[in-house]
Design a protein around this motif. Structure first.
Motif, short mmCIF file in Angstrom:
data_model
loop_
_atom_site.label_atom_id
_atom_site.label_comp_id
_atom_site.label_asym_id
_atom_site.label_seq_id
_atom_site.Cartn_x
_atom_site.Cartn_y
_atom_site.Cartn_z
N GLN A 30 1.17 -1.67 -0.23
CA GLN A 30 0.51 -0.07 -0.12
C GLN A 30 0.65 1.46 0.29
N PHE A 31 0.50 2.17 -0.89
CA PHE A 31 1.18 3.41 -0.95
C PHE A 31 0.63 4.55 0.02
N SER A 32 0.99 5.14 1.01
CA SER A 32 0.92 6.09 1.64
C SER A 32 -0.44 5.24 2.28
N HIS B 109 -3.70 4.71 0.99
CA HIS B 109 -4.73 4.73 0.08
C HIS B 109 -5.07 3.53 0.96
N HIS C 103 2.15 3.45 4.07
CA HIS C 103 3.30 3.13 2.97
C HIS C 103 3.28 1.77 3.10
N THR D 246 -1.12 -1.10 -4.16
CA THR D 246 -0.61 -0.14 -5.08
C THR D 246 1.08 -0.46 -4.22
N ALA E 70 5.40 1.46 -4.33
CA ALA E 70 6.17 2.99 -4.99
C ALA E 70 7.66 2.72 -4.45
N ILE F 274 0.41 13.27 -6.74
CA ILE F 274 0.61 12.24 -7.53
C ILE F 274 0.62 12.51 -8.55
N ALA G 47 5.56 5.09 -9.05
CA ALA G 47 4.33 4.84 -8.55
C ALA G 47 3.12 3.69 -9.18
N VAL H 24 -0.28 4.19 -8.51
CA VAL H 24 -1.54 5.02 -7.09
C VAL H 24 -2.20 4.51 -7.71
N GLU H 25 -2.97 5.41 -8.88
CA GLU H 25 -4.42 5.61 -8.96
C GLU H 25 -5.42 3.95 -9.87
N PRO I 191 -5.24 0.84 -9.13
CA PRO I 191 -4.03 -0.51 -8.21
C PRO I 191 -4.08 -1.33 -9.31
#
Length: 259
Positions: free
Chosen positions: A20-22, A24, A30, A108, A110, A159, A218, A220-221, A223
């Motif tokens: 997982q990023f951040s 989200h 993270h 996700t 990064a 992002i 990354a 992210v948007e 997955p």
């Protein structure tokens, strides 16, 4: 100021954000991969990269019982770290779904790369102009980047979406440009905490924001979803070249060979 005690991630370098990023998603900030001890992978499957004249190491991460409690999926995460003779650094990640219950999983990702810069107010990033981005400082609202390059005057946490395979960080004072080349990673995160957030972080010097910038390859948007047996690959290559380079201009390999 970095803290070298588990289970905290070490500030700096290139933390791996997975699964997982951040924030989200439901996991800790993270994800957990950056907080774990990895093993040397003594028997990796062949990597489709040319490793001649390069030094490399293969690492592997598999979930522990504790990991399975917070993210109940079986996986193999293989990471090849390669250093080329010109100083370029390549990270190749391969993530495979090894679930035996037939279930897919989604993640996700990064490479949370910290770059050392002379003065953040003198740095510019090229390759992301005119693109859409999600602003983490404004509830992930979507905006379009204006101007011909990104410069820094305050806190940034964005992002960028559908980004090119090549991004450049131009450091005017050091007469040096970092070139990021990426594959399988459509997004790019740009982060600098600036003064207030720097002072609030225990493992970050109060003035260190002036001399660092995170630009992160990354996904992210959108997955990534893997079915059992499927594998995803994401690659990042970093080069430092003389400052004559800018994102649309030269092949960094030629600049390296000519320097």
């Amino acid at each position: 100021m970095a803290i070298f005690k588990p289970p905290k991630a070490i500030r700096g370098g290139i933390p791996i954000c997975f699964p997982q990023f951040s924030n989200h998603g439901p996991l800790e900030q993270h994800g957990f991969a950056r907080n774990r001890f990895w093993s040397i992978d003594s028997d990796p499957p062949p990597f489709p990269t040319n490793s001649s004249n390069k030094a490399f190491i293969d690492l592997i991460l598999k979930p522990s019982e504790e990991d399975m409690k917070i993210w109940p999926h079986s996986f193999e995460f293989r990471l090849r770290v390669t250093l080329g003779p010109g100083g370029d650094l390549m990270l190749t990640s391969r993530i495979r779904n090894t679930n035996l219950d037939g279930k897919p999983f989604t993640f996700t990702f990064a490479y949370h790369t910290y770059f050392s810069v002379s003065d953040i107010s003198e740095v510019r990033v090229e390759g992301l102009e005119t693109l859409d981005y999600l602003d983490n400082l404004q509830n992930k609202e979507r905006f379009t980047e204006q101007g011909d390059a990104i410069t820094f005057e305050s806190e940034v946490d964005k992002i960028y979406l559908s980004t090119p395979t090549k991004i450049a960080i131009l450091d005017h004072e050091k007469k040096r440009t970092f070139v990021i080349r990426k594959d399988g990673l459509p997004d790019a995160v740009v982060w600098n905490p600036w003064d207030k957030k720097a002072k609030a972080m225990a493992d970050f010097g109060d003035d260190e924001y002036k001399h660092m910038l995170c630009v992160e390859a990354a996904a992210v948007e959108k997955p990534i979803t893997l079915k059992p047996g499927e594998e995803w690959r994401g690659r990042q290559e970093l080069s430092a070249v003389p400052s004559s380079y800018c994102s649309g201009q030269l092949d960094p390999q030629r600049v390296l060979q000519g320097s």
